[in-house]
Design a protein around this motif. Structure first.
Motif, PDB file in Angstrom:
ATOM      1  N   PRO A  17       0.831  -1.208   0.000  1.00  0.00           N
ATOM      2  CA  PRO A  17       0.000   0.000   0.000  1.00  0.00           C
ATOM      3  C   PRO A  17       0.867   1.260   0.000  1.00  0.00           C
ATOM      4  CG  PRO A  17      -0.188  -1.163   2.100  1.00  0.00           C
ATOM      5  CD  PRO A  17       0.684  -1.984   1.220  1.00  0.00           C
ATOM      6  N   HIS A  18       0.395   2.262  -0.715  1.00  0.00           N
ATOM      7  CA  HIS A  18       1.051   3.567  -0.754  1.00  0.00           C
ATOM      8  C   HIS A  18       0.180   4.519   0.062  1.00  0.00           C
ATOM      9  CE1 HIS A  18       3.497   6.830  -2.272  1.00  0.00           C
ATOM     10  NE2 HIS A  18       2.390   7.483  -2.604  1.00  0.00           N
ATOM     11  N   LEU A  19       0.755   5.123   1.079  1.00  0.00           N
ATOM     12  CA  LEU A  19       0.011   6.030   1.958  1.00  0.00           C
ATOM     13  C   LEU A  19       0.272   7.468   1.543  1.00  0.00           C
ATOM     14  CD1 LEU A  19       0.791   4.284   5.372  1.00  0.00           C
ATOM     15  CD2 LEU A  19      -1.061   3.816   3.741  1.00  0.00           C
ATOM     16  N   PHE A  20      -0.812   8.225   1.354  1.00  0.00           N
ATOM     17  CA  PHE A  20      -0.722   9.609   0.907  1.00  0.00           C
ATOM     18  C   PHE A  20      -1.584  10.465   1.840  1.00  0.00           C
ATOM     19  CE2 PHE A  20      -1.933  13.199  -1.817  1.00  0.00           C
ATOM     20  CZ  PHE A  20      -0.680  13.605  -2.270  1.00  0.00           C
ATOM     21  N   PRO A  21      -0.949  11.131   2.827  1.00  0.00           N
ATOM     22  CA  PRO A  21      -1.727  11.931   3.786  1.00  0.00           C
ATOM     23  C   PRO A  21      -2.276  13.209   3.158  1.00  0.00           C
ATOM     24  CG  PRO A  21       0.627  12.008   4.310  1.00  0.00           C
ATOM     25  CD  PRO A  21       0.469  11.111   3.122  1.00  0.00           C
ATOM     26  N   ASP A  83     -10.142  17.696   8.817  1.00  0.00           N
ATOM     27  CA  ASP A  83      -9.866  16.262   9.013  1.00  0.00           C
ATOM     28  C   ASP A  83      -8.486  15.914   8.461  1.00  0.00           C
ATOM     29  OD1 ASP A  83     -12.268  15.615  10.205  1.00  0.00           O
ATOM     30  OD2 ASP A  83     -13.118  14.602   8.453  1.00  0.00           O
ATOM     31  N   ASP A  84      -7.714  15.193   9.257  1.00  0.00           N
ATOM     32  CA  ASP A  84      -6.464  14.620   8.777  1.00  0.00           C
ATOM     33  C   ASP A  84      -6.806  13.242   8.221  1.00  0.00           C
ATOM     34  OD1 ASP A  84      -4.723  16.728   9.452  1.00  0.00           O
ATOM     35  OD2 ASP A  84      -4.720  16.080  11.543  1.00  0.00           O
ATOM     36  N   LEU A  85      -6.608  13.098   6.916  1.00  0.00           N
ATOM     37  CA  LEU A  85      -7.026  11.902   6.211  1.00  0.00           C
ATOM     38  C   LEU A  85      -5.825  11.234   5.540  1.00  0.00           C
ATOM     39  CD1 LEU A  85     -10.115  13.534   4.471  1.00  0.00           C
ATOM     40  CD2 LEU A  85     -10.100  12.229   6.596  1.00  0.00           C
ATOM     41  N   ILE A 105      -9.997   6.277   1.244  1.00  0.00           N
ATOM     42  CA  ILE A 105      -9.715   7.530   1.956  1.00  0.00           C
ATOM     43  C   ILE A 105     -10.163   7.295   3.390  1.00  0.00           C
ATOM     44  CG2 ILE A 105     -10.073  10.010   2.087  1.00  0.00           C
ATOM     45  CD1 ILE A 105      -8.825   9.107  -0.588  1.00  0.00           C
ATOM     46  N   THR A 106      -9.206   7.367   4.305  1.00  0.00           N
ATOM     47  CA  THR A 106      -9.488   7.018   5.701  1.00  0.00           C
ATOM     48  C   THR A 106      -9.241   8.184   6.650  1.00  0.00           C
ATOM     49  OG1 THR A 106      -7.241   6.202   6.070  1.00  0.00           O
ATOM     50  CG2 THR A 106      -8.858   4.601   5.270  1.00  0.00           C
ATOM     51  N   ARG A 107      -9.950   8.140   7.760  1.00  0.00           N
ATOM     52  CA  ARG A 107      -9.712   9.021   8.907  1.00  0.00           C
ATOM     53  C   ARG A 107      -9.461   8.069  10.071  1.00  0.00           C
ATOM     54  NH1 ARG A 107     -14.410  12.299   9.186  1.00  0.00           N
ATOM     55  NH2 ARG A 107     -15.382  10.481  10.123  1.00  0.00           N
TER      56      ARG A 107
END
Length: 144
Positions: A17-21, A83-85, A105-107
């Motif tokens: 997985p690639h995480l993109f804040p 929101d920090d997502l 897209i997660t919180r």
């Protein structure tokens, strides 16, 4: 096995997985006070391009462009201003010049939306669809 079959098989492996804040800004919020659809799609586009620049070698990045062909979005919860997502992106497979992605897209532990998208790889010089070499596709399934 042909290269075409290899690429299809590569799509059956689980990608890293690639995480993109991202943070929801006033420009992302619609008239209802919630993050609008366009913001979710913009974040996915930014995440896909960031993923490409992070994983692909510099010469491949310079030689290829990406164009979104389709997005299918499913909303689960509303996002709000501030929101920090995180866009949690997974590269699913390659078929010809097309790449298939899934993004959540997660919180925190809550999924706000899921987006399935299809992208077309374009040769930057000739502006025509281009297949990716197997060694480049393999990078998306390797530990980074």
């Amino acid at each position: 096995m042909s290269e075409r079959q290899d690429l299809a098989t590569a799509g059956q492996r689980q990608s890293v997985p690639h995480l993109f804040p991202v943070t929801a800004t006033p420009a992302d919020v619609d008239g209802r006070g919630q993050v609008g659809t366009a913001a979710f799609l913009q974040w996915v586009q930014e995440a896909v391009l960031d993923h490409w620049r992070t994983v692909a070698p510099a010469e491949a990045v310079a030689a290829h462009l990406w164009v979104a062909l389709s997005h299918e979005i499913t909303f689960h919860r509303a996002g709000m201003l501030g929101d920090d997502l995180c866009a949690v992106l997974r590269f699913e497979r390659v078929q010809g010049a097309r790449a298939f992605y899934h993004a959540a897209i997660t919180r925190g532990d809550v999924t706000l939306a899921e987006v399935r998208s299809v992208w077309c790889c374009i040769d930057a010089q000739y502006l025509r669809p281009a297949r990716l070499a197997r060694d480049i596709v393999d990078r998306f399934f390797a530990e980074q």
